[in-house]
Design a protein around this motif. Structure first.
Motif, PDB file in Angstrom:
ATOM      1  N   PHE A   1     -30.300  -4.798 -26.718  1.00 46.81           N
ATOM      2  CA  PHE A   1     -30.455  -3.657 -27.619  1.00 46.81           C
ATOM      3  C   PHE A   1     -31.868  -3.610 -28.191  1.00 46.81           C
ATOM      4  O   PHE A   1     -32.509  -2.555 -28.210  1.00 46.81           O
ATOM      5  CB  PHE A   1     -29.415  -3.742 -28.744  1.00 46.81           C
ATOM      6  N   LEU A   2     -32.381  -4.759 -28.646  1.00 46.26           N
ATOM      7  CA  LEU A   2     -33.741  -4.818 -29.188  1.00 46.26           C
ATOM      8  C   LEU A   2     -34.779  -4.511 -28.115  1.00 46.26           C
ATOM      9  O   LEU A   2     -35.771  -3.832 -28.384  1.00 46.26           O
ATOM     10  CB  LEU A   2     -34.000  -6.186 -29.815  1.00 46.26           C
ATOM     11  N   THR A   3     -34.543  -4.986 -26.905  1.00 51.22           N
ATOM     12  CA  THR A   3     -35.456  -4.696 -25.799  1.00 51.22           C
ATOM     13  C   THR A   3     -35.445  -3.210 -25.481  1.00 51.22           C
ATOM     14  O   THR A   3     -36.489  -2.611 -25.210  1.00 51.22           O
ATOM     15  CB  THR A   3     -35.073  -5.523 -24.560  1.00 51.22           C
TER      16      THR A   3
ATOM     17  N   ARG B   1     -25.159 -12.366 -28.460  1.00 53.21           N
ATOM     18  CA  ARG B   1     -26.606 -12.542 -28.588  1.00 53.21           C
ATOM     19  C   ARG B   1     -27.340 -11.844 -27.450  1.00 53.21           C
ATOM     20  O   ARG B   1     -28.391 -11.249 -27.648  1.00 53.21           O
ATOM     21  CB  ARG B   1     -26.958 -14.028 -28.619  1.00 53.21           C
ATOM     22  N   LYS B   2     -26.767 -11.899 -26.252  1.00 52.12           N
ATOM     23  CA  LYS B   2     -27.372 -11.228 -25.101  1.00 52.12           C
ATOM     24  C   LYS B   2     -27.374  -9.714 -25.312  1.00 52.12           C
ATOM     25  O   LYS B   2     -28.378  -9.043 -25.040  1.00 52.12           O
ATOM     26  CB  LYS B   2     -26.614 -11.591 -23.828  1.00 52.12           C
ATOM     27  N   LEU B   3     -26.249  -9.162 -25.789  1.00 49.80           N
ATOM     28  CA  LEU B   3     -26.185  -7.717 -26.063  1.00 49.80           C
ATOM     29  C   LEU B   3     -27.196  -7.318 -27.137  1.00 49.80           C
ATOM     30  O   LEU B   3     -27.851  -6.276 -27.034  1.00 49.80           O
ATOM     31  CB  LEU B   3     -24.774  -7.329 -26.491  1.00 49.80           C
ATOM     32  N   TRP B   4     -27.311  -8.131 -28.185  1.00 50.87           N
ATOM     33  CA  TRP B   4     -28.266  -7.856 -29.264  1.00 50.87           C
ATOM     34  C   TRP B   4     -29.687  -7.872 -28.718  1.00 50.87           C
ATOM     35  O   TRP B   4     -30.491  -7.003 -29.026  1.00 50.87           O
ATOM     36  CB  TRP B   4     -28.081  -8.871 -30.384  1.00 50.87           C
TER      37      TRP B   4
ATOM     38  N   VAL C   1     -39.651   2.746 -27.913  1.00 51.12           N
ATOM     39  CA  VAL C   1     -40.804   2.890 -28.817  1.00 51.12           C
ATOM     40  C   VAL C   1     -42.101   2.932 -28.023  1.00 51.12           C
ATOM     41  O   VAL C   1     -42.991   3.735 -28.316  1.00 51.12           O
ATOM     42  CB  VAL C   1     -40.818   1.752 -29.865  1.00 51.12           C
ATOM     43  N   ARG C   2     -42.223   2.088 -27.010  1.00 50.20           N
ATOM     44  CA  ARG C   2     -43.444   2.080 -26.204  1.00 50.20           C
ATOM     45  C   ARG C   2     -43.629   3.401 -25.459  1.00 50.20           C
ATOM     46  O   ARG C   2     -44.732   3.945 -25.421  1.00 50.20           O
ATOM     47  CB  ARG C   2     -43.418   0.911 -25.230  1.00 50.20           C
TER      48      ARG C   2
ATOM     49  N   VAL D   1     -43.541  -6.309 -34.322  1.00 49.08           N
ATOM     50  CA  VAL D   1     -42.509  -7.151 -34.921  1.00 49.08           C
ATOM     51  C   VAL D   1     -41.616  -7.723 -33.820  1.00 49.08           C
ATOM     52  O   VAL D   1     -41.228  -8.887 -33.868  1.00 49.08           O
ATOM     53  CB  VAL D   1     -41.684  -6.366 -35.966  1.00 49.08           C
ATOM     54  N   TYR D   2     -41.299  -6.911 -32.811  1.00 48.75           N
ATOM     55  CA  TYR D   2     -40.476  -7.380 -31.684  1.00 48.75           C
ATOM     56  C   TYR D   2     -41.115  -8.591 -31.010  1.00 48.75           C
ATOM     57  O   TYR D   2     -40.441  -9.547 -30.662  1.00 48.75           O
ATOM     58  CB  TYR D   2     -40.294  -6.238 -30.678  1.00 48.75           C
TER      59      TYR D   2
END
Length: 168
Positions: free
Chosen positions: A11-13, A5-8, A19-20, A72-73
């Motif tokens: 990854f999303l961060t 979960r931490k890796l996921w 994107v920013r 969405v994030y």
């Protein structure tokens, strides 16, 4: 927090950070393009470049669709939760999960239909002033859809693993 979960989450961060940066760079690019158009229009004897309006429009399309994944994030651009927040715990959890799954289905539909129709239509249509295939501009919708779908999956995972608590 568990290691997967931490890796996921990291990854999303990372995706959100990329994107920013991309959107800021595109905003700078769009500002420069529009500035070129304004200066050329106001300068006597200088021909107004006809490509600036079209390119700035395409850049803005990329900013909008790819930048949507940041919303969405943060789960800030989706939903009006006035009524949902007043629901009792288990029902609130279930409704919020259903909303996230419906949003994911929407993004999957956007990706599917974009991949299905854009190459056939945009591949034979060319931009008026710049002469490149319009499919490059239309791909912003597919790329943004993929990024939003990934972030929505992240929202679903976070919602399930935290039990629907917003602060967790």
């Amino acid at each position: 927090m568990s290691q997967p979960r931490k890796l996921w989450s990291e990854f999303l961060t990372f995706i959100n950070h990329f994107v920013r940066i991309f959107c800021v760079a595109m905003m700078i690019m769009m500002t420069a393009i529009v500035l070129i158009q304004v200066v050329a229009r106001l300068t006597p004897g200088v021909k107004n470049p006809n490509w600036t309006e079209e390119l700035s429009r395409y850049v803005m399309i990329y900013i909008a669709f790819i930048g949507a994944s940041t919303g969405v994030y943060q789960w800030s651009n989706v939903g009006v939760d006035f009524v949902i927040d007043r629901l009792p715990g288990p029902l609130n959890f279930a409704v919020n999960l259903v909303i996230r799954v419906v949003v994911l289905a929407f993004w999957c539909g956007v990706i599917y239909w974009g991949c299905e129709y854009f190459p056939t239509v945009g591949g034979r249509q060319y931009s008026a002033s710049m002469g490149f295939p319009v499919v490059y501009a239309q791909m912003a919708l597919v790329l943004g859809g993929v990024l939003c779908a990934i972030q929505t999956v992240g929202q679903i995972v976070q919602h399930i693993t935290t039990g629907g608590k917003k602060d967790a």
